[in-house]
Structure formats: structure tokens, C-alpha cells
Enzyme design. Structure first.
Site, PDB file in Angstrom:
ATOM      1  N   ASP A   1     -28.476 -35.696  35.804  1.00 31.60           N
ATOM      2  CA  ASP A   1     -29.072 -36.403  37.010  1.00 31.60           C
ATOM      3  C   ASP A   1     -30.433 -35.999  37.438  1.00 31.60           C
ATOM      4  OD1 ASP A   1     -29.275 -38.028  39.199  1.00 31.60           O
ATOM      5  OD2 ASP A   1     -27.337 -37.572  40.188  1.00 31.60           O
TER       6      ASP A   1
ATOM      7  N   CYS B   1     -30.359 -43.630  40.616  1.00 25.78           N
ATOM      8  CA  CYS B   1     -29.046 -43.175  40.053  1.00 25.78           C
ATOM      9  C   CYS B   1     -28.331 -44.727  39.819  1.00 25.78           C
ATOM     10  CB  CYS B   1     -28.262 -42.481  40.935  1.00 25.78           C
ATOM     11  SG  CYS B   1     -29.173 -40.862  41.070  1.00 25.78           S
TER      12      CYS B   1
END
Length: 541
Positions: A87, A120
Site C-alpha cells: 500500500d 487506494c
């Protein structure tokens, strides 16, 4: 004769496997819509009723093992896949990840791999479905056009690479981070267990795991709370769970796809305790775009940013150190997975894929730490693949994008091509000796789509002051150009052959006909639907 007879036996075995799976699936589905054509309603804070579900899951798996033991001798082994998705990891962290560097030496790296949006949830939606944001409708982390709730409501969970691979016999696991808004403690099924989307055999997913400690983890049929001990550090927990899944899958004789989606190194980038004081002298890279001297040619959202102060530079360096520290646990996890695959005897039949959902800028163009832009630090991320037939130490410069992962996984596993995917399988680039002509006739450009501004106090990607929060834009990225159109009418154009760090905006200098041509090409890409149409739009001519 033997081959023909084996094929018939395998076909009967496969039919038996499907029939038995369908017969027992209703008992183990616990309202996760695994066999439903429509998304199921979700409940919050329901009491947990799990004993019957556990028994049904054990029964289903026992039946699967019996059927596979009958069918396996007559079928060619399907390859396994391990997909590690980080991430906010940017390429400047790779020099500090020795196990990832070994993957590079043993496999193929994609030097022009991009994400559809440096945010994201939109990026992960594109990974799961193979679709651009304009087809998923997922442009944000929350709201009507973003987040888990919108992804679920639109029925997008019904057709992902997980459902495709599970449909051809794979055991599938997602461990770590799913989509923004997913919460193990709040999102429950009618039976009270944690909601598990269709397609996943094993589900070990956290909601708010950014701190690394003090989180709740959905474990397929129950929710487990983790505290603040060293052994609770989330990346390490995922490593243990992933290793356990590998052993279970091999014991059951099933091909597997393990997805380890870490929260690291997303802010606040909290490292494992053992790494907390390492790399104390590191500073962030100072590429030519760092604290860019002249940004008068940039669009209005960036143009008035002042030069970085000494304090901001110091915070950028500290952020970089924390990010390097945080990915150490990710790197060790990859090493542990490789060792376990070798011990289990399946390493040679297993693909390992390493990537990130988006990049991260640290001082480029005067921006303090963040993402969301169309510039390379945010949208160009690592993609490394090892596995059967993948050349070692090879770098591919073809234009690839995260929409390509879903069809790639489907082809590797022998699953049907995703009918609604906009991306294109990367297998011809991984196996260049194949007969697929597309390996020599690849696309020229990829599409980036972003809906801004990002706001909302609960959004973990809410950009702090100075980090950049651009308005909505669409961008075309080719090997030699970046062209951006903003919703407010502003444009950017960079000649990447002469200006790889995107310092000089040429939008006001080039002939109008060139801008018109680029605008038409961008519009074709931004309005394409399906693999064939998007593939054609990506060929600029």
C-alpha cells in the site's frame, strides 16, 4: 488412447467436484453471496453464530479433498499464485528490500507499469475486476462513487479474479487489506459472522490496520481482536497466516492463489518493533523534481506552492526513513514465503507477483508527502513476477497497467477470460516464446483517471496541507509523453524523452493540432469498454 481416456476421467472428476461443491456450498456460504447473482444485504453489529458454519466449512473441505484425490492423477497441475500487494509503496524503497531484489534477479520486472488512479480503493477495484474506474464506477475511498459499500452495491464482487479462479478449482485467500470502508466489526452477515465476498476460500482481513497494532481481523467465520504485543504486528501476522494457508492448500492437493495485501508502508508507516531504530541516517532521494525550482508552468492547484522549508525537508526525510523501516517486515515475509514454498516442494510451480496499489511522492514538484497526482512517483509502481517459464533478470518496458492483472491471473490459472475486463493479459510478455502475436504488438499508452478533490476527515488518504490535492483529471501516459486534462480546462504535456522528471509543461508551446490529437486519443481511452475496445484505444497510431 490413454490421453483420451484420462481426459474423460478428468472431465467426470471435474463435474463431480463441481456438483459436490454446489451441493455443500450453501451450508458454508454463511450469506457471503458466494453462489448468489446479486449482492447480499449487510448487517452491522449482529451476534456471532459460528458453530454450524465451522462444521459446514469442515465438511465442504473434506469433500473437496476426496474429490481432488480422485481427479488429480489425471490432470496437469495448475500453477499456484502468490500475490503480494503493498500500500503506497514507491520504487525508491526497493533498494532496501533484499528479498524483493532477489525476486528481480530471478524474474521479470515491468519498468512501465502504472495504476489507473493513485488512490487506494479505485486502484484495488481495478486490480480485482480488470476494469478502469469509468467502468467500475469506483473513483474514491468513500461515498456513492467509492469504497467497499459502493463496490458491493454495484455487484462488482460477483466477477473478480477470485471468483474466476475459484470456479476452476483454486483455493483462494485474501489476507490483510481489502477495500476502504470494510470493517470486520461492523460489516456482518445475517448469521452474524464477518462478511466474506464471493470467491474467497479463506478470508483474513483487517479494517483499520494502518497502525499495525490494535486492530480486528476477520477470520472467515469469526472476528479476532489483536493487541499491542510484538507478535500482533499486522504484517507478521499476515506472514504466519499466509504460510499456514500454503501448507493447508498443498495438503489438500489444490492449486492456490494467496493474496497478501499489506497496509505497509501506508502512513503512519509504523514499523515492526525490531526495525523501529534502523536506517537512522537515511535521507529521501533528491531527484531533479525534488523541490522543483520553477513551477510557474504547472496548473493552478500546484502553481502557488512555495519552495519547501527546512522543516518540511526534515519531515520528508523522516517519512522516508519510516517507510523504509516499515517495508522490512514485508520483505522478510516474502523471504519466509519463498522458503515455505521450497519446503513444500511447490516453488517451481508457483508464480510470485509483487506490486503496489499506488506510488507516493516525497518532495517532487514542491509537494510534501502524498499521492493523487498523475506524475510518475504516484502512478508508476513496481511489478515483479517470478514463476514457471518467466525469464530471470529480464526487464520489460511495455506499457502495462493494474487492469491487466485480473486477466493475467485468469490466464495463468486456466480460467475463462473475464468478460467485462478492460485490461489485457500480461502472459505473452511473461512467456515471450509463446505464439501470442500480441507480445510483439503491444499497446502504446495507458489511462489514468482521478476524481478530486479528496476530502472527508475519515478518509485515510485525506491529503495534508502541501501534499497536493488536484481536481478531477484524466491522463494519457505513453513511453514518451504524459498528457493530462483537468476538469477545470487546464492541461499538462511532458516530453518524457527529453524531460523524464516532468519539469517543463509544453501544453502552451506545442501546435494546437498536436493537443487536439492527444485530446482525441485520451477521450477514446476514457470512453472505452471491454478488452477489445480498450486495447484498440491504447494503440495510438
Amino acid at each position: 488412447m490413454l490421453r483420451r481416456r484420462s481426459g474423460r476421467i478428468a472431465g467426470l472428476g471435474t463435474a463431480l467436484l463441481v456438483a459436490l461443491t454446489c451441493a455443500t456450498g450453501a451450508a458454508s456460504a454463511h450469506a457471503n453471496a458466494r453462489h448468489s447473482a446479486h449482492p447480499q444485504p449487510l448487517r452491522t453489529h449482529a451476534p456471532v453464530a459460528e458453530a454450524g458454519v465451522r462444521a459446514a466449512v469442515r465438511t465442504t473441505r473434506a469433500v473437496d479433498r476426496v474429490v481432488r484425490s480422485i481427479v488429480a492423477p489425471f490432470m496437469a497441475p495448475q500453477p499456484n499464485i502468490v500475490f503480494v500487494l503493498t500500500d503506497d509503496l514507491s520504487s525508491d524503497l526497493l533498494p532496501y528490500m533484499p528479498n524483493v531484489r532477489r525476486l528481480q534477479r530471478r524474474g521479470t520486472s515491468f519498468s512501465n507499469y502504472f495504476v489507473t488512479d493513485s488512490l487506494c480503493c479505485p486502484s484495488r477495484a481495478s486490480i480485482l475486476t480488470g476494469q478502469y474506474p469509468h467502468d467500475t464506477g469506483i473513483f474514491r475511498n468513500t461515498g456513492a462513487d467509492g469504497g467497499f459499500l459502493a463496490f458491493h452495491a454495484k455487484g462488482l464482487e460477483q466477477d473478480t479474479y477470485a471468483t474466476n479462479l475459484q470456479g476452476v478449482g483454486y483455493r483462494t485467500a485474501l489476507m490483510g487489506k481489502y477495500l476502504n470502508q470494510y470493517s470486520p466489526s461492523r460489516i456482518r452477515t445475517a448469521l452474524g459472522g464477518p462478511y466474506v465476498p464471493p470467491g474467497w476460500t479463506d478470508w483474513t482481513v483487517a479494517g483499520n490496520g494502518y497502525q499495525g497494532f490494535g486492530y480486528r481481523l476477520a477470520r472467515t467465520v469469526r472476528v479476532v481482536r489483536h493487541g499491542f504485543r510484538a507478535r500482533d504486528y499486522l504484517t507478521n501476522v499476515l506472514a504466519r497466516e499466509g504460510i499456514g494457508f500454503l501448507g493447508e492448500s498443498v495438503a489438500e492437493g489444490a492449486p492456490f492463489m494467496l493474496n497478501l495485501w499489506t497496509f505497509a508502508p501506508h502512513a503512519p508507516a509504523i514499523p515492526a518493533p525490531r526495525d523501529a531504530h534502523r536506517f537512522s541516517s537515511l535521507t529521501a532521494p533528491r531527484d531533479p523534481a525534488f523541490d522543483e525550482a520553477d513551477i510557474s508552468d504547472k496548473p493552478p492547484w500546484l502553481r502557488n506552492h512555495r519552495a519547501l522549508t527546512e522543516g518540511e525537508v526534515a519531515r520528508i526525510d523522516e517519512t522516508f526513513r519510516d517507510r523504509v523501516r516499515t517495508v522490512q517486515a514485508v520483505d522478510r515475509m516474502i523471504g519466509r514465503l519463498q522458503r515455505r514454498l521450497r519446503t513444500l516442494g511447490v516453488a517451481r510451480n508457483t508464480y510470485i507477483v509483487f506490486s503496489s496499489d499506488n506510488g507516493f511522492h516525497l518532495g517532487q514538484h514542491r509537494l510534501t508527502p502524498g499521492k493523487l497526482t498523475a506524475y510518475d512517483p504516484d502512478v508508476r509502481v513496481p511489478l515483479i513476477v517470478t514463476g514457471p517459464g518467466v525469464a530471470a533478470g529480464r526487464t520489460v518496458d511495455a506499457m502495462a497497467e493494474n487492469t491487466d492483472l485480473c486477466p493475467t491471473f485468469a490466464e495463468l490459472g486456466g480460467a475463462p477470460a473475464p468478460p467485462r475486463a478492460d485490461g489485457h493479459s500480461l502472459v505473452p510478455l511473461l512467456h515471450p516464446a509463446s505464439d501470442d502475436a500480441t507480445a510483439g504488438d503491444w499497446r502504446d499508452a495507458v489511462l489514468i483517471e482521478h476524481h478530486g478533490n479528496v476530502n472527508g476527515a475519515s478518509d485515510p488518504d485525506l491529503p495534508p496541507a502541501g501534499s497536493g490535492n488536484p481536481p478531477s483529471y484524466e491522463a494519457l501516459r505513453s513511453k514518451d509523453a504524459l498528457y493530462v486534462e483537468y476538469a477545470d480546462g487546464e492541461r499538462e504535456l511532458y516530453d518524457l524523452a527529453a524531460d523524464p522528471f516532468q519539469l517543463r509543461n509544453l501544453a502552451e508551446e506545442v501546435p494546437p493540432e498536436r493537443l487536439a490529437r492527444l485530446s482525441g486519443q485520451l477521450a477514446a481511452m476514457a470512453n472505452c469498454h471491454g478488452s477489445a475496445q480498450c486495447w484498440a484505444a491504447g494503440h495510438l497510431g
